[in-house]
Design an enzyme around this catalytic site. Structure first.
Site: not given
Length: 262
Positions: A124-125, A142
């Site tokens: 994520h991200d 992440g």
């Protein structure tokens, strides 16, 4: 909305998905709600794409890839986030790319012309640039940022919130736990250590001898001259006056938020 496309009859397409022209979707693939797929993209069999996800033009996505799944983050509370993938990317078998989180900016982004080989994981991200290569089993935790033309060799990885500068090379099995400046090669078992610059990669991309010499000089200043980081930075400020590449390294240092790999 589905334009002229080749979709296998066993594929499941959510009514809210937008499929561009000349898209191919293989058998038993699942395209979820709020997924946009750009013109000319080819999706193999047994692929799962969850939304919100936007995929650009002319991408090739191999069988069993899983894109746009929820982030593997305990803080995620179901907020609306997305995955954004650019154009002309190659995404091979069993690649997983998760959506962003509300606290991390809301989006995972993949640029253009990247190669993500089998079993790569992008958490994520993360923010990937263009022309990046991830060999088999490479992985990012992440919030990692990866610059253009960077190579992650097989079984390599980066800790959360790390930044890896453009044209860097992360060697096989190397685990990055600090920010890596542009052009630097990292190699070692487990925790990676700087091992010079990515000379071969720079030559392949048209860097001439003068540019490479300036980058090597900056590397020696940063890693081999026995200087503290503030002392090395002062030297790099001088060298940057004659080299845009050294200036890029200096700008990376100034924006680094984790400890620098030294």
């Amino acid at each position: 909305m589905i334009h002229a496309a080749s979709i296998h009859p066993t594929a499941l397409i959510d009514p809210s998905a937008t499929i561009g022209a000349n898209v191919s979707i293989g058998a038993y693939s699942v395209i979820g709600a709020e997924v946009e797929i750009g013109d000319g993209t080819v999706i193999g069999p047994h692929v799962v794409i969850e939304g919100p996800t936007r995929i650009g033009r002319d991408n090739r996505i191999a069988q069993f890839a899983s894109l746009g799944g929820e982030p593997q983050d305990k803080k995620f509370a179901g907020e609306r986030t997305e995955l954004v993938i650019g154009d002309r990317n190659l995404i091979r078998e069993f690649v997983t790319i998760n959506r962003g989180t509300g606290e991390g900016g809301g989006a995972t982004r993949i640029g253009n012309d990247n190669w993500l080989l089998a079993y790569v994981h992008i958490a994520h991200d993360c923010q990937l640039g263009n022309h990046v290569v991830f060999s088999n089993y490479a992985a990012l935790a992440g919030h990692v940022e990866v610059g253009d033309w960077t190579v992650f060799a097989g079984y390599s990885g980066a800790h959360q919130f790390c930044k890896v500068g453009a044209h860097a090379f992360i060697g096989m099995g190397c685990l990055v736990g600090h920010d890596v400046p542009p052009f630097v090669t990292m190699a070692n078992e487990q925790q990676g250590r700087p091992r010079g610059i990515n000379s071969e990669g720079l030559k392949r991309r048209g860097f001439d001898a003068t540019r490479i010499a300036a980058i090597k000089r900056a590397y020696r200043t940063l890693y081999m001259a026995g200087l503290s980081l503030p002392e090395a930075r002062e030297k790099l400020v001088e060298q940057a006056q004659q080299s845009d590449d050294v200036r890029a390294m200096l700008e990376f240092l100034d924006h680094s938020e984790r400890a620098l790999a030294r």
